[in-house]
Scaffold this motif. Structure first.
Motif, mmCIF file in Angstrom:
data_model
loop_
_atom_site.group_PDB
_atom_site.id
_atom_site.type_symbol
_atom_site.label_atom_id
_atom_site.label_comp_id
_atom_site.label_asym_id
_atom_site.label_seq_id
_atom_site.Cartn_x
_atom_site.Cartn_y
_atom_site.Cartn_z
ATOM 1 N N ALA A 115 44.885 42.701 40.322
ATOM 2 C CA ALA A 115 44.620 41.584 39.406
ATOM 3 C C ALA A 115 45.888 40.852 39.001
ATOM 4 O O ALA A 115 45.812 39.788 38.374
ATOM 5 N N LEU A 116 47.041 41.385 39.359
ATOM 6 C CA LEU A 116 48.305 40.758 38.976
ATOM 7 C C LEU A 116 48.898 40.016 40.170
ATOM 8 O O LEU A 116 49.784 40.511 40.872
ATOM 9 N N ASN A 117 48.371 38.844 40.430
ATOM 10 C CA ASN A 117 48.900 37.991 41.503
ATOM 11 C C ASN A 117 48.756 36.532 41.080
ATOM 12 O O ASN A 117 47.979 36.211 40.179
ATOM 13 N N PRO A 118 49.500 35.617 41.701
ATOM 14 C CA PRO A 118 49.492 34.217 41.247
ATOM 15 C C PRO A 118 48.116 33.573 41.197
ATOM 16 O O PRO A 118 47.839 32.771 40.290
ATOM 17 N N ALA B 163 47.361 41.096 27.667
ATOM 18 C CA ALA B 163 46.161 41.772 27.177
ATOM 19 C C ALA B 163 45.245 42.260 28.298
ATOM 20 O O ALA B 163 44.268 42.977 28.035
ATOM 21 N N LEU B 164 45.533 41.870 29.550
ATOM 22 C CA LEU B 164 44.728 42.371 30.665
ATOM 23 C C LEU B 164 44.878 43.888 30.758
ATOM 24 O O LEU B 164 45.871 44.464 30.311
ATOM 25 N N THR B 165 43.895 44.532 31.364
ATOM 26 C CA THR B 165 43.924 45.989 31.431
ATOM 27 C C THR B 165 44.103 46.482 32.864
ATOM 28 O O THR B 165 43.675 45.841 33.816
ATOM 29 N N LEU B 166 44.761 47.627 32.970
ATOM 30 C CA LEU B 166 44.958 48.316 34.239
ATOM 31 C C LEU B 166 44.400 49.726 34.118
ATOM 32 O O LEU B 166 44.425 50.324 33.035
ATOM 33 N N GLN B 167 43.903 50.260 35.218
ATOM 34 C CA GLN B 167 43.369 51.614 35.233
ATOM 35 C C GLN B 167 44.424 52.566 35.792
ATOM 36 O O GLN B 167 44.901 52.401 36.913
ATOM 37 N N ILE B 168 44.806 53.548 35.008
ATOM 38 C CA ILE B 168 45.738 54.583 35.445
ATOM 39 C C ILE B 168 45.036 55.923 35.284
ATOM 40 O O ILE B 168 44.921 56.460 34.178
ATOM 41 N N GLY B 169 44.526 56.442 36.377
ATOM 42 C CA GLY B 169 43.730 57.657 36.303
ATOM 43 C C GLY B 169 42.481 57.420 35.467
ATOM 44 O O GLY B 169 41.718 56.492 35.726
#
Length: 271
Positions: free
Chosen positions: A20-23, A36-42
């Motif tokens: 989700a982190l691309n131009p 504020a975007l979220t990332l999944q780590i485990g």
């Protein structure tokens, strides 16, 4: 405007989907929105600003700083813009990429450029296995664009490759171009065993014979192929071993195959 720089706070212990982190995905978002975007780590869901510090505001020019070897799918699906990774990157770099540029100063993980249809990926270091290859369940790997590798490539480079170009300045592992459907792979260093395994079409260009050849690759003798001069000319100025090739040096020994699948691919050994 200045490049949007994401500096890694601490390297995560588990893999992270950074697709989700691309131009393209970040276009039109403010820095506060991105933070504020979220990332999944485990099993954990964390905000982007818990993982990175953010500086700058140009989402078309995205920079990752730090060892991002656990971050997968960097640049996945991007259509334009530039992504720079100042360090290592994880697996699936540029998956399904349609355009733009990704530049990695370190190494990249497995399946780099899988499903890529356009754009350019430059990896200064090594790429792991299946670069430009098909992920399990997919019928084709890289389908367009350019992958430049400054170091070495792992096994199964270009597996099920459908279109595009892969240029490796170092060595390539076993089964280079396996199940290749079309496209061009060139390796400046050595090539492992059985290149072109089950290859149907496409072109492999190497500087020396591999450690072991397939019985289905038929020696067609020396040839001077005019299309190579045009191909080499198109590479002029590229970083690595291929940017300075002599466009007139287009004499090769040609092998056709893999005849195990009545393939019409070619392995060209430069003279």
């Amino acid at each position: 405007m200045s490049a949007l720089v994401l500096t890694l706070r601490n390297a995560p212990a588990q893999r992270v989907d950074a697709g989700a982190l691309n131009p393209t995905a970040l276009a039109g978002l403010s820095v506060a929105d991105i933070a504020a975007l979220t990332l999944q780590i485990g099993k954990r869901t964390v905000r982007v600003d818990e993982v990175f510090t953010l500086e700058g505001d140009d989402t078309a020019d995205l920079v990752f700083r730090g060892d991002c070897g656990k971050f997968e799918r960097i640049g996945a699906g991007m259509k334009s813009g530039r992504v720079t990774v100042e360090g290592n990157a994880g697996a699936y770099v540029g998956q399904g990429m349609l355009g733009g540029t990704i530049a990695i100063s370190g190494n990249a993980g497995a399946f780099c450029a899988t499903g890529m249809k356009g754009g350019r990926i430059e990896v200064a270091g090594d790429v792991a296995e299946f670069a430009g290859g098909a992920i399990p369940g997919e019928m084709k790997g890289m389908a367009g664009g350019l992958l430049l590798v400054g170091g070495n490539a792992g096994e199964r480079l270009g597996d099920r490759m459908r279109r595009g170009q892969i240029l490796v300045s170092g060595n390539a592992g076993d089964y280079c171009g396996a199940r290749m459907i079309a496209g061009t792979i060139a390796v400046a260093g050595t090539v492992g065993a059985y290149p072109g395994y089950l290859m149907k079409r496409g072109t492999l260009i190497v500087n020396s014979l591999p450690t072991q050849m397939l019985p289905g690759m038929v020696d067609c003798g020396p040839h001077r192929l005019g299309f190579l001069s045009l191909l080499y000319a198109s590479w002029k100025g590229l970083p690595g071993a291929f940017g300075a090739l002599d466009a007139s040096a287009c004499t090769v020994r040609r092998y056709m195959g893999d005849m195990g699948v009545v393939g019409r691919g070619e392995l060209l050994v430069r003279a």
